[in-house]
Motif scaffolding. Sequence first.
Motif, short mmCIF file in Angstrom:
data_model
loop_
_atom_site.label_atom_id
_atom_site.label_comp_id
_atom_site.label_asym_id
_atom_site.label_seq_id
_atom_site.Cartn_x
_atom_site.Cartn_y
_atom_site.Cartn_z
N THR A 1 0.83 -1.25 -0.09
CA THR A 1 0.12 -0.01 0.05
C THR A 1 0.75 1.27 -0.01
N GLU A 2 1.88 1.34 0.69
CA GLU A 2 2.65 2.53 0.89
C GLU A 2 3.54 2.68 -0.48
N TYR A 3 4.01 1.47 -0.88
CA TYR A 3 4.79 1.49 -2.16
C TYR A 3 3.86 2.09 -3.46
N LEU A 4 2.74 1.42 -3.39
CA LEU A 4 1.75 1.73 -4.43
C LEU A 4 1.19 3.36 -4.37
N ASP A 5 1.25 3.83 -3.01
CA ASP A 5 0.90 5.22 -2.79
C ASP A 5 1.83 6.19 -3.27
N ASN A 6 3.13 5.79 -3.14
CA ASN A 6 4.27 6.65 -3.50
C ASN A 6 4.12 6.60 -5.03
N LYS A 7 4.13 5.50 -5.79
CA LYS A 7 4.06 5.47 -7.05
C LYS A 7 3.08 6.27 -7.86
N ILE A 8 2.03 6.06 -7.20
CA ILE A 8 0.83 6.99 -7.85
C ILE A 8 0.96 8.42 -7.60
N GLU A 9 1.72 8.73 -6.43
CA GLU A 9 1.85 10.08 -6.25
C GLU A 9 2.79 10.71 -7.29
N GLN A 10 3.81 10.14 -7.69
CA GLN A 10 4.79 10.40 -8.75
C GLN A 10 4.09 10.58 -10.14
N ASN A 11 3.22 9.61 -10.57
CA ASN A 11 2.65 9.64 -11.72
C ASN A 11 1.36 8.54 -11.60
N ASN A 12 0.26 9.28 -11.65
CA ASN A 12 -1.17 8.49 -11.51
C ASN A 12 -1.36 7.59 -12.80
N GLN A 13 -0.67 8.10 -13.75
CA GLN A 13 -1.13 7.56 -15.16
C GLN A 13 -0.60 6.23 -15.64
N ARG A 14 0.80 6.10 -15.34
CA ARG A 14 1.64 5.00 -15.65
C ARG A 14 2.84 4.80 -14.50
N LEU A 15 2.54 3.44 -13.77
CA LEU A 15 3.58 2.89 -12.90
C LEU A 15 4.36 1.93 -13.51
N ILE A 16 5.65 2.15 -12.94
CA ILE A 16 6.69 1.14 -13.63
C ILE A 16 7.34 0.57 -12.40
#
Length: 84
Positions: A6-21
Amino acid sequence: MLADITEYLDNKIEQNNQRLIFTFYELRVKMDLTPPTVEKFLRLSETRLINLGYKTYRPGQSYEYLGEPLIVKENELLIAVKEN
């Protein structure tokens, strides 16, 4: 592990919510996850991302982002693209 995801995904989505790598380097080197743990991490992440409206892709699969056709590279363990 779910709290970590959850923490990892929240950080990823905060950086770019359109594409996560999700890269090999991030998961195996920075997070120091073992291969079986990486697979479990990715499987659980995929489930959450699908529930959040993302389409997920694994290495070698084709996808489209901003109208450009792309292929998931070998060092990219998972790509998630927000569905419109």
